[in-house]
Write a protein that holds these residues in place. Structure first.
Motif, short mmCIF file in Angstrom:
data_model
loop_
_atom_site.label_atom_id
_atom_site.label_comp_id
_atom_site.label_asym_id
_atom_site.label_seq_id
_atom_site.Cartn_x
_atom_site.Cartn_y
_atom_site.Cartn_z
N VAL A 30 19.38 -0.07 -23.82
CA VAL A 30 20.06 -0.87 -24.83
C VAL A 30 19.06 -1.68 -25.66
CG1 VAL A 30 21.73 -2.73 -25.24
CG2 VAL A 30 22.21 -0.96 -23.52
N LEU A 31 18.18 -2.43 -24.98
CA LEU A 31 17.23 -3.27 -25.71
C LEU A 31 15.95 -2.54 -26.08
CD1 LEU A 31 17.59 -6.74 -23.97
CD2 LEU A 31 18.76 -5.85 -25.99
N GLY A 32 15.67 -1.39 -25.44
CA GLY A 32 14.50 -0.61 -25.79
C GLY A 32 13.18 -1.20 -25.35
N LEU A 33 13.19 -2.01 -24.29
CA LEU A 33 11.95 -2.62 -23.82
C LEU A 33 11.17 -1.64 -22.95
CD1 LEU A 33 13.19 -6.20 -22.87
CD2 LEU A 33 12.29 -5.38 -25.07
N PRO A 34 9.86 -1.53 -23.16
CA PRO A 34 9.06 -0.63 -22.34
C PRO A 34 8.69 -1.27 -21.00
CG PRO A 34 7.68 -1.62 -24.03
CD PRO A 34 9.10 -2.10 -24.28
#
Length: 131
Positions: A30-34
């Motif tokens: 959802v947030l696209g954090l790596p």
């Protein structure tokens, strides 16, 4: 005694979860954090240069999960309207309307992550704020 000198190298805020895989899916998908550091029962995600959020399985961490979440995870973005439309399309719980807070110079909205931590997405409304 003097305080040690030298720059900080990393900042991590840790949140505690009952369902770590569900939280991981939210922060990744959802947030696209790596994922920056995988410690097994602790997953550390890069938010911005030097800033990270850590997701911890409450069965292993130094603190316990609690239903009351007196913290907020805030991300500053260049286009809060695009993020608002994206989150609205997902139908995430606790989503507020877009709001402006002139006192602190932001335009923002909030919603909840899978276990009730509040996430704020914001942009600056003032040119004199560098962050």
């Amino acid at each position: 005694m003097t305080r040690p000198e030298g720059p900080n190298t990393l900042a991590i805020t840790f949140f505690y979860y009952k369902d770590l895989p569900r939280a991981m899916a939210f922060y990744e998908d959802v947030l696209g954090l790596p994922l920056a550091i995988d410690q097994g029962w602790s997953k550390i995600y890069r938010v911005a240069e030097g800033a990270h959020i850590g997701l911890v399985d409450e069965n292993h961490g130094m603190n316990s999960w609690t239903s009351e979440k007196p913290v907020q995870f805030c991300i500053r973005v260049p286009d809060v309207d695009a993020w608002y439309a994206y989150v609205e399309a997902l139908g995430l719980p606790g989503q507020s309307e877009l709001f402006v807070n002139d006192e602190i110079g932001i335009r923002a909205f909030v919603f909840d992550d899978p276990e009730g931590y509040q996430v704020e997405i914001q942009t600056s409304t003032r040119d004199d704020i560098l962050l």
